[in-house]
Design a protein around this motif. Structure first.
Motif, PDB file in Angstrom:
ATOM      1  N   PRO A  51      19.901 -10.736  50.735  1.00  0.00           N
ATOM      2  CA  PRO A  51      18.752  -9.841  50.883  1.00  0.00           C
ATOM      3  C   PRO A  51      17.562 -10.553  51.532  1.00  0.00           C
ATOM      4  N   GLY A  52      17.011  -9.929  52.556  1.00  0.00           N
ATOM      5  CA  GLY A  52      15.844 -10.485  53.229  1.00  0.00           C
ATOM      6  C   GLY A  52      16.145 -11.493  54.314  1.00  0.00           C
ATOM      7  N   ASP A  53      17.425 -11.824  54.516  1.00  0.00           N
ATOM      8  CA  ASP A  53      17.759 -12.881  55.480  1.00  0.00           C
ATOM      9  C   ASP A  53      18.414 -12.372  56.765  1.00  0.00           C
ATOM     10  N   ARG A  54      18.507 -11.054  56.933  1.00  0.00           N
ATOM     11  CA  ARG A  54      19.183 -10.545  58.127  1.00  0.00           C
ATOM     12  C   ARG A  54      18.437 -10.940  59.407  1.00  0.00           C
ATOM     13  N   GLU A  55      17.126 -10.932  59.369  1.00  0.00           N
ATOM     14  CA  GLU A  55      16.349 -11.283  60.556  1.00  0.00           C
ATOM     15  C   GLU A  55      16.634 -12.723  60.993  1.00  0.00           C
ATOM     16  N   LEU A  56      16.691 -13.633  60.033  1.00  0.00           N
ATOM     17  CA  LEU A  56      17.012 -15.024  60.357  1.00  0.00           C
ATOM     18  C   LEU A  56      18.426 -15.132  60.914  1.00  0.00           C
ATOM     19  N   ALA A  57      19.361 -14.427  60.322  1.00  0.00           N
ATOM     20  CA  ALA A  57      20.741 -14.455  60.810  1.00  0.00           C
ATOM     21  C   ALA A  57      20.822 -13.966  62.250  1.00  0.00           C
ATOM     22  N   ASP A  58      20.140 -12.864  62.552  1.00  0.00           N
ATOM     23  CA  ASP A  58      20.128 -12.344  63.929  1.00  0.00           C
ATOM     24  C   ASP A  58      19.530 -13.362  64.896  1.00  0.00           C
ATOM     25  N   ASP A  69      26.394  -9.068  55.682  1.00  0.00           N
ATOM     26  CA  ASP A  69      25.293  -8.804  54.756  1.00  0.00           C
ATOM     27  C   ASP A  69      25.863  -8.812  53.344  1.00  0.00           C
ATOM     28  N   VAL A  70      25.384  -9.730  52.510  1.00  0.00           N
ATOM     29  CA  VAL A  70      25.923  -9.857  51.155  1.00  0.00           C
ATOM     30  C   VAL A  70      24.819  -9.583  50.139  1.00  0.00           C
ATOM     31  N   ALA A  71      25.239  -9.140  48.958  1.00  0.00           N
ATOM     32  CA  ALA A  71      24.273  -8.741  47.931  1.00  0.00           C
ATOM     33  C   ALA A  71      23.543  -9.933  47.324  1.00  0.00           C
ATOM     34  N   SER A  72      24.175 -11.102  47.355  1.00  0.00           N
ATOM     35  CA  SER A  72      23.545 -12.309  46.815  1.00  0.00           C
ATOM     36  C   SER A  72      24.069 -13.521  47.579  1.00  0.00           C
ATOM     37  N   PRO A  73      23.275 -14.602  47.672  1.00  0.00           N
ATOM     38  CA  PRO A  73      23.705 -15.797  48.407  1.00  0.00           C
ATOM     39  C   PRO A  73      24.635 -16.666  47.556  1.00  0.00           C
ATOM     40  N   THR A  74      25.763 -16.096  47.168  1.00  0.00           N
ATOM     41  CA  THR A  74      26.759 -16.769  46.345  1.00  0.00           C
ATOM     42  C   THR A  74      28.120 -16.646  47.011  1.00  0.00           C
TER      43      THR A  74
END
Length: 198
Positions: A51-58, A69-74
């Motif tokens: 969550p919140g990291d899609r912009e960085l990924a793009d 896109d995952v629900a948690s960074p796990t």
């Protein structure tokens, strides 16, 4: 033919060197890992964004690179996304190890011919550099983040300790002490190097 993917997981980064913007530092670390993975010949490369990291990924993805896109960074949501994408094996790598050698990642995938799970320890600061599994991931594998997981923790729920094998460790840049371990002679990590003034 076995389909493999190595996924850069955008893990939280809570520290940056003095005078270096935290977001820029996090982006540089992750971009260097992504650049390395994009050059691997034995596996596809992808990015996992919580969550919140899609912009960085793009921002750091290579053209055509898959972003999950995952629900948690796990680890489990990433492995589930790779399985749903049709892969037979997947490795989840922390995005804060910009100078990790490709050989270290190859060693993480290698044991999957005979073991269901392989882990690469994250060096002196603990945690894991990465986790690799055959897909779908074993039902006994419990979800963890890469910052706090250890090989021993993953073995606790395995039917036998040997089901989880440890491979070569590589430290992550999680604090000031790790900076001294960067080797300017190693190829790669251009973005991180540039932020450090080298």
């Amino acid at each position: 033919m076995v389909r493999r993917v190595v996924v850069t997981l955008l893990v939280p980064v809570r520290w940056s060197p003095p005078g270096v913007n935290l977001r820029e530092w996090r982006a540089a670390l992750a971009e260097d890992v992504v650049d390395l993975l994009a050059r691997l010949s034995a596996a596809d490369a992808a990015i996992a964004a919580g969550p919140g990291d899609r912009e960085l990924a793009d921002e750091i993805a290579w053209p055509g690179m898959k972003i999950y896109d995952v629900a948690s960074p796990t680890i489990l949501p990433v492995l589930a996304a790779a399985a749903a994408d049709g892969y037979d094996q997947a490795a989840v790598i922390a995005a804060d190890a910009p100078d990790v050698p490709g050989m270290t990642l190859g060693k993480l995938l290698q044991p999957l011919d005979s073991r269901p799970v392989a882990v690469a320890p994250g060096g002196p600061d603990g945690g894991l550099l990465g986790v690799a599994t055959n897909l779908p991931a074993p039902e006994w594998l419990v979800d963890h983040d890469l910052d706090t997981a250890t090989p021993q923790l993953l073995r606790r729920t395995a039917p036998a300790p040997g089901e989880v094998t440890s491979t070569a460790q590589w430290r992550r840049l999680r604090g000031p002490a790790a900076l001294a371990t960067l080797d300017p002679a190693l190829e790669g990590w251009e973005n991180t190097r540039a932020l450090l003034g080298g």
